[in-house]
Design an enzyme around this catalytic site. Structure first.
Site: not given
Length: 266
Positions: A132, A112
Site C-alpha cells: 500500500e 491483512e
C-alpha cells in the site's frame, strides 16, 4: 455466482474467495459477505476448523484498486475500514481455529485478512506483502510488526516489498511453506489434527495466547492506528494523485514505471 463461498464437509468449513477472473481482488461487497459468513460459521457447533482459501490462480491480489472512490470522505473511509477490520477481529476472536491456505499472491488487504488466522500455510513461491505504501497509503490492519518483529516489520512495510512464501516462513510471517503441489494436502493434514482436539480446550488455548498479545497492546495499537491511516485516503500529495491517475488509466505497471523514471538519477 457468489464472490465468497462457504462449503462444509464434516467438521470442516471452507471460506472461499471466488472471484478468480480478478485474482480474488477484494471489494466492499465481498467484505460484507465474509462478515455474514463468519457469523454463520461461529454459530455452527458442527464446525471445528475453518480453512480460508481462494479459487483459481491466487489466494488474492489484495483490495480491488478498480473500485470507484471519487466520492471518498474520511467518514466513509472510516466506515469501510470498520467493515473490513471487523472481519479480521472476528477471525482473531473466533472460538474455532482458522487456517489460511495461501498460493501465488497474498497482498495488501488479503494479507491483512489472513494475518489474524491461527495458521498461515503458503506455497514456497507465494508472493506476500503489503504494498500500500507504494500507492501513498497504509495498511488498515497494522499487524505485521506484531507477527515478525520490529526490523522485519519495517523492512516490509516501509518499502511495500513482497517476499516469497519460503522467506515468509523463515521470518515467522507465515507458519510454514510447501511446494504448491503439496499445499492442499498439508493444510488438510493440519485440519484433521485440529478436529480431534476438544473444541473448548482449543478455544481457551487460542484465547489465552491471543490475550498475551492483547495485554501487550496489540488490540489498542491496531485500533488506534486506523484513525491515523485513514487520512492517507483523502489527503494526497501531487505525486500520489498523479500515480493513482496513471493506475486508473494505464495500470499499476505503468504507474510504477512513471515513478521509477521520476526518481531516476540524471
Amino acid at each position: 455466482m457468489e464472490q465468497v463461498l462457504l462449503e462444509k464437509k464434516g467438521h470442516k468449513a471452507y471460506l472461499i474467495l471466488n472471484r478468480p477472473e480478478k485474482l480474488n481482488a477484494l471489494s466492499m461487497d465481498m467484505y460484507r459477505r465474509i462478515g455474514r459468513l463468519l457469523d454463520e460459521i461461529e454459530a455452527d457447533d458442527e464446525i471445528r476448523v475453518v480453512i480460508l482459501k481462494g479459487n483459481g490462480k491466487a489466494f488474492s491480489a489484495g483490495y480491488d484498486l478498480g473500485q470507484d472512490e471519487s466520492d471518498i470522505t474520511i467518514l466513509k473511509e472510516r466506515k469501510e475500514i470498520g467493515v473490513s477490520n471487523d472481519n479480521r477481529w472476528k477471525i482473531w476472536n473466533s472460538s474455532k481455529p482458522f487456517i489460511a491456505q495461501l498460493h501465488k499472491y497474498c497482498l495488501g488487504g488479503a494479507c491483512e485478512l489472513a494475518l489474524p488466522c491461527d495458521y498461515l500455510i503458503g506455497s514456497d513461491d507465494l508472493l506476500i506483502g503489503e504494498p500500500e505504501i507504494q500507492f501513498g497509503e497504509n495498511p488498515a490492519f497494522l499487524m505485521i510488526p506484531w507477527v515478525c518483529g520490529l526490523r522485519k516489520g519495517k523492512e516490509l512495510l516501509l518499502t511495500g516489498e513482497k517476499i516469497t512464501g519460503k522467506e515468509a516462513a523463515e521470518i515467522g510471517l507465515i507458519t510454514r511453506s510447501y511446494p504448491e503441489e503439496q499445499l492442499e494436502e498439508e493444510v488438510e493434514k493440519l485440519a484433521d489434527k485440529l478436529i480431534k482436539i476438544s473444541p473448548p480446550a482449543l478455544f481457551m488455548q487460542k484465547r489465552g495466547i491471543n490475550k498475551i498479545f492483547e495485554t501487550a497492546g496489540l488490540r489498542t495499537s491496531l485500533e488506534s492506528w486506523v484513525d491515523l491511516a485513514l487520512y492517507f485516503k483523502v489527503l494526497k500529495t501531487p505525486e500520489v494523485i498523479e500515480f493513482n491517475r496513471i493506475v486508473d488509466e494505464q495500470g499499476v505497471k505503468a504507474a510504477l514505471a512513471w515513478r521509477d523514471e521520476m526518481f531516476a538519477q540524471k
